[in-house]
Design an enzyme around this catalytic site. Structure first.
Site, PDB file in Angstrom:
ATOM      1  N   HIS A  67       2.746  -5.436   9.372  1.00  0.00           N
ATOM      2  CA  HIS A  67       4.165  -5.379   9.857  1.00  0.00           C
ATOM      3  C   HIS A  67       4.155  -4.688  10.964  1.00  0.00           C
ATOM      4  O   HIS A  67       5.249  -4.189  11.523  1.00  0.00           O
ATOM      5  CB  HIS A  67       4.875  -4.488   8.701  1.00  0.00           C
ATOM      6  CG  HIS A  67       4.999  -5.064   7.315  1.00  0.00           C
ATOM      7  ND1 HIS A  67       5.814  -4.647   6.318  1.00  0.00           N
ATOM      8  CD2 HIS A  67       4.498  -6.376   6.894  1.00  0.00           C
ATOM      9  CE1 HIS A  67       5.537  -5.143   5.221  1.00  0.00           C
ATOM     10  NE2 HIS A  67       4.805  -6.242   5.410  1.00  0.00           N
ATOM     11  N   ASP A 102       1.080  -3.878   5.308  1.00  0.00           N
ATOM     12  CA  ASP A 102       2.313  -3.195   5.639  1.00  0.00           C
ATOM     13  C   ASP A 102       2.030  -2.942   7.176  1.00  0.00           C
ATOM     14  O   ASP A 102       1.207  -3.548   7.949  1.00  0.00           O
ATOM     15  CB  ASP A 102       2.469  -1.851   4.556  1.00  0.00           C
ATOM     16  CG  ASP A 102       3.950  -1.403   4.896  1.00  0.00           C
ATOM     17  OD1 ASP A 102       4.753  -1.371   5.655  1.00  0.00           O
ATOM     18  OD2 ASP A 102       4.440  -1.376   3.507  1.00  0.00           O
TER      19      ASP A 102
END
Length: 397
Positions: free
Chosen positions: A245, A222
């Site tokens: 991310h 993430d």
């Protein structure tokens, strides 16, 4: 008349020692820890912490090298007698699988709470036993699936905290969280989890101010670093990010909430193979402000979306509808962002149609696709200016 005791005439009389200046060590092995990776050492850790927290001077809790400690959910709670408590993590710490948590709250694993003056350092590894948690089914909540897995390492309601040197891997969910705290420095951490591991943010900041994150290597499933509501005066520098991310402000404004973030300076970042680069994401229907944000000297290597403001963020498990209110985004600078984009749309500034993004600056941007295709920009209700060479061609109003 002056009288002298035998042997003491002319001698210097020293003051009594101040016990508050002493430094005591509290080794978890002395409190019953086995460090064999099998016996539960949670109680020994708790006792060693309580002893260190109750001591004056500069007490040190020691987690010795050459050992693997199995530790369950644990809160290291203050306030402590000293404003200079040290935790030296040289041994490795392993979290238990979900089956052995015995009904304990599963939001957190290791928590340092209500402490003023804390240093946590060492070369030890903190392993969240993540694969056992990632495979676990999510539970239902208001019609939407969410995973209630723990954050591995949390600092909350604390001040003057320094965390450095640790290797934190395979967290159950987020790896490191700083919440409702001030004056926290995080440096020289290595944070690792597979790129497909769910919700395993590297470092998450929320409700905190005067936070420094520097010289860290982060690769997770993430955000490498995520910045939540109520955060201000953040300095993030010299970060290697990927997979993951990217570095994200948000998401903000979910469920109509008021969310404010201001004074964030991100600089000297290398991103490789991330799905996003420098990102701000907000939900429709929220309120508040994102302001005084700088992304500077960012190198992108095969990044899906290098520069992105997304005011239409919606989690895949939600059914979002168009709404007129929005978190206001203003005073955002992207300076010296260079490298390669996987997609032609290298710059996306999708702002609310009712609350425009204003005072956006693009300065010295050079983003090219890995296949040689021309990169492009997309803008919706975004206002600002461009300086110097900007590739792709800017579309700001």
């Amino acid at each position: 008349m002056c009288w002298c005791l035998a042997g003491l005439c002319g001698a210097r009389i020293l003051p009594l020692s101040d016990s508050s200046s002493t430094s005591e060590s509290f080794d978890v092995m002395d409190y019953g820890a086995k460090g064999d990776g099998m016996k539960d050492d949670t109680d020994a850790f708790s006792k060693a912490w309580n002893a260190a927290c109750s001591a004056k001077g500069s007490p040190e809790m020691i987690i010795p090298s050459g050992n693997l400690f199995s530790v369950g959910p644990l809160q290291f709670t203050g306030p402590c007698e000293s404003n200079d408590v040290h935790v030296n993590v040289e041994g490795d710490i392993l979290g238990p699988p979900p089956s052995s948590w015995d009904g304990a709250r599963k939001e957190t694993w290791l928590v340092f709470s209500h402490i003023n003056g804390l240093t946590i350092n060492g070369s030890g590894k903190i392993d969240g036993h993540g694969p056992a948690w990632w495979a676990q089914a999510c539970r239902e909540w208001k019609g939407n699936e969410i995973c209630a897995n723990p954050t591995a390492f949390t600092v909350e309601n604390s001040s003057d905290v320094r965390v450095s040197g640790l290797n934190i891997v395979n967290s159950q969910q987020m790896h490191v969280a700083v919440e409702q705290s001030t004056s926290v420095t995080i440096s020289h951490l290595t944070i690792e989890a597979p790129g497909d591991s769910p919700n395993t943010d590297g470092i998450h900041i929320q409700g905190s101010s005067s936070i420094t994150i520097e010289d860290c290597n982060i690769g997770t499933g993430d955000d490498c670093i995520s910045i939540g509501p109520g955060s201000s005066d953040l300095n993030i520098s010299n970060i290697v990010c990927g997979p993951g991310h990217g570095i994200s402000i948000g998401s903000l404004g979910k469920g109509g909430k008021t969310s404010n973030v201001e004074g964030v300076h991100v600089r000297d970042i290398n991103m490789t193979g991330t799905t996003n680069g420098a990102r701000i994401k907000t939900w429709q229907g929220g309120a508040g402000t994102v302001s005084d944000i700088t992304f500077e000297r960012i190198t992108m290597d095969n990044v899906d979306r290098p520069i992105i403001i997304d005011q239409y963020y919606c989690d895949a498990n939600y059914h979002c509808q168009n709404q007129t209110s929005a978190v206001e985004v203003k005073g955002v600078k992207f300076i010296g962002v260079r490298g390669t984009s996987i997609k032609p749309e290298a710059v996306k500034l999708a702002c609310s149609t009712s609350v425009a993004c204003t005072n956006i600056l693009l300065d010295g941007i050079e983003l090219k696709t890995i296949g040689g295709e021309k990169t492009v920009s997309y803008c919706l209700n975004a206002f600002g200016s461009a300086n110097g060479q900007v590739i792709p061609k800017p579309c700001l109003n």
